[in-house]
Scaffold this motif. Structure first.
Motif, short mmCIF file in Angstrom:
data_model
loop_
_atom_site.label_atom_id
_atom_site.label_comp_id
_atom_site.label_asym_id
_atom_site.label_seq_id
_atom_site.Cartn_x
_atom_site.Cartn_y
_atom_site.Cartn_z
N MET A 172 -5.44 3.26 10.60
CA MET A 172 -5.38 2.03 11.33
C MET A 172 -4.04 1.51 11.17
O MET A 172 -3.53 0.77 12.18
CB MET A 172 -6.28 0.96 10.45
CG MET A 172 -7.57 0.96 10.34
SD MET A 172 -8.68 -0.15 9.66
CE MET A 172 -8.39 -1.60 10.63
N ILE A 173 -3.04 2.04 10.39
CA ILE A 173 -1.63 1.91 10.64
C ILE A 173 -1.04 2.21 11.78
O ILE A 173 -0.40 1.45 12.68
CB ILE A 173 -1.08 2.25 9.37
CG1 ILE A 173 -1.24 1.52 7.97
CG2 ILE A 173 0.75 2.11 9.66
CD1 ILE A 173 -0.60 2.01 6.69
N ARG A 174 -1.23 3.42 12.32
CA ARG A 174 -1.07 4.10 13.30
C ARG A 174 -1.83 3.67 14.58
O ARG A 174 -1.01 3.13 15.60
CB ARG A 174 -1.51 5.61 12.97
CG ARG A 174 -1.02 6.23 14.40
CD ARG A 174 -1.37 7.86 14.38
NE ARG A 174 -2.90 7.86 14.32
CZ ARG A 174 -3.53 8.39 13.55
NH1 ARG A 174 -3.25 8.94 12.31
NH2 ARG A 174 -4.99 8.34 13.64
N GLU A 208 -2.82 -1.96 5.79
CA GLU A 208 -4.22 -1.80 6.55
C GLU A 208 -5.20 -1.00 5.73
O GLU A 208 -4.88 -0.42 4.66
CB GLU A 208 -3.96 -0.84 7.78
CG GLU A 208 -3.16 -1.62 8.86
CD GLU A 208 -3.79 -2.55 9.84
OE1 GLU A 208 -5.27 -2.84 9.60
OE2 GLU A 208 -3.46 -3.30 10.63
N PRO A 209 -6.39 -1.25 5.92
CA PRO A 209 -7.60 -0.39 4.99
C PRO A 209 -7.25 1.16 5.07
O PRO A 209 -7.62 1.54 3.91
CB PRO A 209 -8.82 -0.95 5.85
CG PRO A 209 -8.55 -2.11 6.28
CD PRO A 209 -7.18 -2.01 6.94
N MET A 222 3.51 -10.06 1.75
CA MET A 222 2.34 -9.05 1.90
C MET A 222 1.33 -9.66 3.18
O MET A 222 0.95 -10.77 3.31
CB MET A 222 1.42 -9.02 0.74
CG MET A 222 2.22 -8.25 -0.41
SD MET A 222 2.17 -6.36 -0.09
CE MET A 222 2.56 -5.99 -1.79
N ILE A 223 1.02 -8.70 4.10
CA ILE A 223 0.14 -8.94 5.07
C ILE A 223 -0.98 -8.00 4.99
O ILE A 223 -0.82 -6.72 5.22
CB ILE A 223 0.97 -9.00 6.50
CG1 ILE A 223 2.03 -10.06 6.35
CG2 ILE A 223 -0.24 -9.15 7.47
CD1 ILE A 223 2.61 -10.30 7.77
N ILE A 224 -2.17 -8.52 4.74
CA ILE A 224 -3.17 -7.52 4.60
C ILE A 224 -4.14 -7.67 5.95
O ILE A 224 -4.56 -8.80 6.14
CB ILE A 224 -4.24 -7.58 3.42
CG1 ILE A 224 -3.14 -7.46 2.26
CG2 ILE A 224 -5.37 -6.75 3.41
CD1 ILE A 224 -4.24 -7.78 0.92
N ASP A 225 -4.43 -6.63 6.76
CA ASP A 225 -5.41 -6.74 8.04
C ASP A 225 -6.72 -6.21 7.40
O ASP A 225 -6.82 -5.45 6.73
CB ASP A 225 -4.89 -5.92 8.90
CG ASP A 225 -5.36 -6.01 10.35
OD1 ASP A 225 -6.07 -6.81 10.47
OD2 ASP A 225 -5.05 -5.22 11.17
N GLU A 226 -7.77 -6.71 7.77
CA GLU A 226 -9.15 -6.66 7.76
C GLU A 226 -9.52 -6.16 6.38
O GLU A 226 -10.31 -5.16 6.15
CB GLU A 226 -9.38 -5.26 8.60
CG GLU A 226 -9.25 -5.42 10.25
CD GLU A 226 -9.94 -6.47 11.07
OE1 GLU A 226 -11.04 -6.98 10.00
OE2 GLU A 226 -10.10 -6.56 12.02
N ILE A 227 -9.14 -7.18 5.34
CA ILE A 227 -9.74 -6.96 3.96
C ILE A 227 -11.13 -7.17 4.01
O ILE A 227 -11.89 -6.55 3.00
CB ILE A 227 -8.85 -7.94 3.05
CG1 ILE A 227 -9.11 -7.52 1.55
CG2 ILE A 227 -9.30 -9.56 3.45
CD1 ILE A 227 -8.13 -8.23 0.90
#
Length: 191
Positions: free
Chosen positions: A64-66, A59-60, A123-128
């Motif tokens: 945001m992870i939490r 997550e950025p 890998m999974i990237i959110d909101e790049i």
């Protein structure tokens, strides 16, 4: 290992991401289009497909992870009957499958240069696209270079088009248009 939901209705763009075989895939959609939900499904599916391997979700920011990922992951895990343990100290999830546990690292993308020292199957990237372009490029490249293990290697990005970096457009549209052979490994799905 098949993962079967107990009560989940998915939209077509979510189904498209779940069934893609492209090594690098981006799902771009507006607010409330189910991007993070789908990222959680992908984390579970890729964990199931990569026994004895580690995955990673980025997550950025750590908040945001939490606030975004873990909250959504709990709902997805319940819907799919997946047992897991959140390891706060190591910032990871341990998914409990009948054939053994799988570890998913939870990382912040705010310092891409620190994305070193570990290898993963996916890998999974959110909101790049909410990150500045140079930081998004560095994060993607550093994360992508960590994918060296596993039988099903994937780089998944889910993001809103409202961001200001336009990384996904450059990487998944413009570069593929300029070099069509990239379409074999890269795919952009619009929600």
């Amino acid at each position: 290992m098949a993962i079967t939901p107990t009560r989940v209705d998915l939209l077509q763009h979510q189904i498209d991401l779940i069934h893609t075989e492209h090594r690098e895939t981006a799902l771009v959609g507006g607010f409330r289009s189910g991007k993070t939900w789908t990222a959680c499904i992908m984390a579970i599916m890729l964990a199931a497909q990569n026994k004895n391997e580690i995955g990673c979700v980025i997550e950025p920011t750590f908040s945001m992870i939490r606030d975004v990922f873990l909250e959504t992951f709990a709902k997805v895990a319940e819907a799919y009957n997946i047992s897991y343990t959140h390891k706060v100290a190591s910032s990871s999830l341990l998914l409990h499958f009948p054939d053994g546990d799988r570890k998913i690292l939870l990382k912040s993308g705010d310092e891409p240069e620190k994305m070193v020292g570990f290898t993963t199957a996916y890998m999974i990237i959110d909101e790049i696209d909410t990150m500045p372009l140079t930081k998004a490029i560095d994060l993607y490249n550093n994360a992508h270079n960590r994918i060296t293990n596993g039988t099903v290697r994937r780089m998944i990005v889910v993001t809103s088009p409202e961001g200001y970096s336009k990384f996904c457009y450059d990487y998944f549209v413009k570069q593929v248009r300029d070099k069509p052979s990239l379409a074999k490994t890269r795919r952009l799905i619009k929600a």
